[in-house]
Design an enzyme around this catalytic site. Structure first.
Site, PDB file in Angstrom:
ATOM      1  N   SER A 143       0.836  -1.201   0.000  1.00 46.04           N
ATOM      2  CA  SER A 143       0.000   0.000   0.000  1.00 46.04           C
ATOM      3  C   SER A 143       0.867   1.245   0.000  1.00 46.04           C
ATOM      4  CB  SER A 143      -0.901   0.006   1.242  1.00 46.04           C
ATOM      5  OG  SER A 143      -1.565   1.251   1.387  1.00 46.04           O
ATOM      6  N   TYR A 156      -1.065  -0.607   9.876  1.00 45.26           N
ATOM      7  CA  TYR A 156      -1.275  -0.981   8.481  1.00 45.26           C
ATOM      8  C   TYR A 156      -0.036  -0.666   7.641  1.00 45.26           C
ATOM      9  CZ  TYR A 156      -3.788  -1.025   3.963  1.00 45.26           C
ATOM     10  OH  TYR A 156      -4.212  -1.284   2.681  1.00 45.26           O
ATOM     11  N   LYS A 160       2.297  -3.325   5.622  1.00 42.29           N
ATOM     12  CA  LYS A 160       2.388  -3.232   4.171  1.00 42.29           C
ATOM     13  C   LYS A 160       3.822  -3.032   3.687  1.00 42.29           C
ATOM     14  CE  LYS A 160      -1.861  -3.893   2.962  1.00 42.29           C
ATOM     15  NZ  LYS A 160      -2.199  -5.185   2.316  1.00 42.29           N
TER      16      LYS A 160
END
Length: 299
Positions: A143, A156, A160
């Site tokens: 991401s 997150y 990622k």
């Protein structure tokens, strides 16, 4: 023109909705047999049925990618039905967004377990079979939040970016076995992006606009070690680069001089994309031996 995937077997995790659903349908449209994975059997079965109704082959398996036993059973189901796994699309994920100051460590750990360890579990479960057959295409979903950061997404983003590091090494280890490993950083309107963008923007971020990247990176002609960004019909590539930097000769650098040189060190003119982690060591040794006569040599 088709990227013919007939005879290829793919597993797509988190494929009951959103990006995963679009990826599974796109792979099936190119002839791949697709194991549709989701945490919820009802969602996976709906996508399976859509593929079969379209003339494709599909199997639905409910499994938690964070549970290695469930993942092994999922891979065994694909092998039992089709004899192999050629393509793995690691797509399953969750969000637990909060600023780091307010984040519960249990939520930090959960996001790592699903995104990072879930991808590790699935990849580990298919790796030996791909090595034995001398073929594999593995895709990790990274991401821009990991590559470039995003407020409120420390968990997150960490997960990622870790997948990029995993890709870098597995691409090297898989090369001799014709296992190509890549990362995809998608921009798409899914349940994970609800409330983050305007209605107008969301109309341009259909998951189906990302899935061509999955097909291209799952094909026999796919590259390896690529970080491909995709969204709204746009495609870009990200790189982890190393600048030329500066060299301090004659012993440990003076921290004061080093601090004053940080801007020069960050100059991106002539930056490189290292072939592997050893490139940094080799580059620095070659600059240091023989020792430079000047105290600081730039570039």
């Amino acid at each position: 023109m088709k990227l013919d995937l007939s005879g290829h077997v793919a597993i797509v995790t988190g494929a009951g909705a959103g990006l995963g659903r679009a990826h599974a349908l796109a792979l099936a449209a190119q002839g791949a047999s697709v194991l549709v994975n989701d945490l919820h059997m009802e969602a996976a079965a709906e996508v399976r049925d859509a593929i079969i109704e379209g003339g494709g082959q599909a199997l639905a398996v409910a499994a938690n990618v964070a549970d290695f036993d469930e993942v092994e059973a999922m891979v065994a189901a694909a092998v039992d039905k089709w004899g192999k796994v050629d393509i793995l699309v690691n797509n399953a994920g969750i969000l637990r967004d909060r600023t780091f100051a307010k984040m519960d460590l249990a939520d930090f750990r959960l996001v790592l377990d699903v995104h990072l360890m879930g991808s590790v579990n699935c990849t580990k479960a298919v790796w030996d079979g791909m090595r034995d057959r001398g073929y594999g295409r593995i895709l990790f979903t990274t991401s821009s939040s990991g590559l470039y950061g995003n407020f409120g997404q420390s968990n997150y983003g960490a997960a990622k970016m870790a997948l990029v590091g995993l890709m870098q090494t597995l691409a090297l280890e898989g090369e001799r076995y014709n296992i190509h490993v890549n990362c995809l950083a998608p921009s798409a309107a899914t349940a994970m992006t609800n409330g983050l963008y305007s209605a107008e923007a969301l109309e341009e971020l259909g998951p189906e606009l990302v899935s061509p990247a999955v097909v291209a990176l799952s094909a026999p002609s796919a590259p390896t070690r690529m970080v491909l960004l995709a969204g709204a019909g746009c495609f870009e590539q990200a790189h982890v680069t190393m600048t030329r930097g500066v060299h301090f000769a004659g012993g440990p650098a003076d921290p004061v001089l080093l601090a004053s040189a940080l801007r020069s060190i960050g100059d991106r003119d002539g930056e490189m994309v290292p072939a592997n982690g050893g490139h940094q060591y080799q580059y620095e040794i070659e600059r240091a031996l023989p020792a430079q006569p000047a105290r600081v040599a730039a570039g």
